[in-house]
Design a protein around this motif. Structure first.
Motif, PDB file in Angstrom:
ATOM      1  N   ARG A  19      50.183  -6.295   9.712  1.00  0.00           N
ATOM      2  CA  ARG A  19      50.189  -5.908  11.122  1.00  0.00           C
ATOM      3  C   ARG A  19      49.394  -6.935  11.912  1.00  0.00           C
ATOM      4  NH1 ARG A  19      51.067  -1.279  14.140  1.00  0.00           N
ATOM      5  NH2 ARG A  19      49.741  -0.959  15.963  1.00  0.00           N
ATOM      6  N   TRP A  36      56.022 -12.289  20.392  1.00  0.00           N
ATOM      7  CA  TRP A  36      55.536 -13.026  19.230  1.00  0.00           C
ATOM      8  C   TRP A  36      56.540 -14.127  18.893  1.00  0.00           C
ATOM      9  CZ3 TRP A  36      50.826 -12.296  17.088  1.00  0.00           C
ATOM     10  CH2 TRP A  36      50.139 -11.125  17.413  1.00  0.00           C
ATOM     11  N   THR A  57      62.929  -4.329  24.333  1.00  0.00           N
ATOM     12  CA  THR A  57      62.634  -5.291  23.274  1.00  0.00           C
ATOM     13  C   THR A  57      63.820  -6.195  22.977  1.00  0.00           C
ATOM     14  OG1 THR A  57      63.285  -3.690  21.582  1.00  0.00           O
ATOM     15  CG2 THR A  57      60.955  -3.766  22.185  1.00  0.00           C
ATOM     16  N   TYR A  59      64.718  -8.541  19.605  1.00  0.00           N
ATOM     17  CA  TYR A  59      64.351  -9.003  18.276  1.00  0.00           C
ATOM     18  C   TYR A  59      65.264 -10.136  17.813  1.00  0.00           C
ATOM     19  CZ  TYR A  59      61.465  -4.820  17.530  1.00  0.00           C
ATOM     20  OH  TYR A  59      60.504  -3.841  17.608  1.00  0.00           O
ATOM     21  N   PHE A  67      60.712  -5.608  11.408  1.00  0.00           N
ATOM     22  CA  PHE A  67      59.540  -5.788  12.273  1.00  0.00           C
ATOM     23  C   PHE A  67      59.633  -4.821  13.456  1.00  0.00           C
ATOM     24  CE2 PHE A  67      58.583 -10.566  11.321  1.00  0.00           C
ATOM     25  CZ  PHE A  67      58.574 -10.277   9.962  1.00  0.00           C
ATOM     26  N   ILE A  69      57.677  -4.156  17.270  1.00  0.00           N
ATOM     27  CA  ILE A  69      56.685  -4.549  18.264  1.00  0.00           C
ATOM     28  C   ILE A  69      56.285  -3.331  19.088  1.00  0.00           C
ATOM     29  CG2 ILE A  69      58.369  -5.141  20.061  1.00  0.00           C
ATOM     30  CD1 ILE A  69      56.536  -7.514  20.812  1.00  0.00           C
ATOM     31  N   LEU A  80      52.407  -6.247  16.221  1.00  0.00           N
ATOM     32  CA  LEU A  80      53.632  -6.518  15.482  1.00  0.00           C
ATOM     33  C   LEU A  80      53.462  -5.974  14.074  1.00  0.00           C
ATOM     34  CD1 LEU A  80      56.442  -7.832  15.457  1.00  0.00           C
ATOM     35  CD2 LEU A  80      55.357  -9.916  14.607  1.00  0.00           C
ATOM     36  N   MET A  82      54.947  -5.697  10.552  1.00  0.00           N
ATOM     37  CA  MET A  82      55.916  -6.448   9.759  1.00  0.00           C
ATOM     38  C   MET A  82      56.029  -5.806   8.383  1.00  0.00           C
ATOM     39  SD  MET A  82      54.869 -10.346  10.828  1.00  0.00           S
ATOM     40  CE  MET A  82      53.282 -10.258  10.018  1.00  0.00           C
ATOM     41  N   TYR A  93      52.083 -17.445  13.379  1.00  0.00           N
ATOM     42  CA  TYR A  93      52.590 -16.530  14.383  1.00  0.00           C
ATOM     43  C   TYR A  93      51.726 -16.619  15.646  1.00  0.00           C
ATOM     44  CZ  TYR A  93      55.844 -14.401  11.125  1.00  0.00           C
ATOM     45  OH  TYR A  93      56.892 -14.191  10.258  1.00  0.00           O
ATOM     46  N   CYS A  95      51.054 -15.286  19.649  1.00  0.00           N
ATOM     47  CA  CYS A  95      51.225 -14.305  20.720  1.00  0.00           C
ATOM     48  C   CYS A  95      51.499 -15.059  22.023  1.00  0.00           C
ATOM     49  CB  CYS A  95      49.953 -13.482  20.843  1.00  0.00           C
ATOM     50  SG  CYS A  95      49.963 -12.252  22.155  1.00  0.00           S
TER      51      CYS A  95
END
Length: 123
Positions: A19, A36, A57, A59, A67, A69, A80, A82, A93, A95
Motif C-alpha cells: 500500500r 500514481w 478513476t 486505471y 490496484f 486508488i 494506492l 496494490m 512509483y 505521486c
C-alpha cells in the motif's frame, strides 16, 4: 510551495500486496486530479491510475482489477492499494497532483511530483 511525500514502497514476493500513500502539504487552496505514475529501468514514466476530486478513476489496463486508488480530500492524501503484484510491477512509483495554491497575488494552478518510492516484486 507544495510538497508531495510518498511512503509504503518496499520489496514483496509475487502475489503479495503493498500500500502506497501520498500526502500533500503546503499553501494548498484545492487539489484537482491526483494520481500514481511509475517508471521502470530503461522505460518511460507511465500512468498507473488517476483520480479526480470527484472520485472518477482511470486505471492502466495492466493494473485493472489488482490496484485500487483512493483519496481523502479533507486530508489531501491519496493511497494506492496494490494486490496480486507481479515482477513487471517493479518500478519507482511517483505521486502526482494538480494543485491550486494560495499566493499573495491570487491563486495559481500547478502540477507537482513526489520524490518517488521503490516497489520491487520478486519472482
Amino acid at each position: 510551495q507544495v510538497q508531495l511525500v510518498e511512503s509504503g514502497g518496499g520489496l514483496v514476493q509475487a502475489g503479495g500486496s503493498l500500500r502506497l500513500s501520498c500526502a500533500a502539504s503546503g499553501s494548498i487552496f484545492s487539489i484537482q486530479a491526483m494520481g500514481w505514475y511509475r517508471q521502470a529501468p530503461g522505460k518511460q514514466r507511465e500512468l498507473v491510475v488517476g483520480i479526480t476530486s470527484g472520485g472518477r478513476t482511470n486505471y492502466a489496463d495492466s493494473v485493472k482489477g489488482r490496484f485500487t486508488i483512493s483519496r481523502d480530500n479533507a486530508k489531501n492524501t491519496v493511497n494506492l492499494q496494490m494486490n496480486s503484484l507481479k515482477p513487471e510491477d517493479t518500478a519507482v512509483y511517483y505521486c502526482n497532483a494538480d494543485v491550486t495554491t494560495s499566493q499573495a497575488i491570487g491563486i495559481k494552478r500547478s502540477n507537482y511530483w513526489g520524490q518517488g518510492t521503490q516497489v520491487t516484486v520478486s519472482s
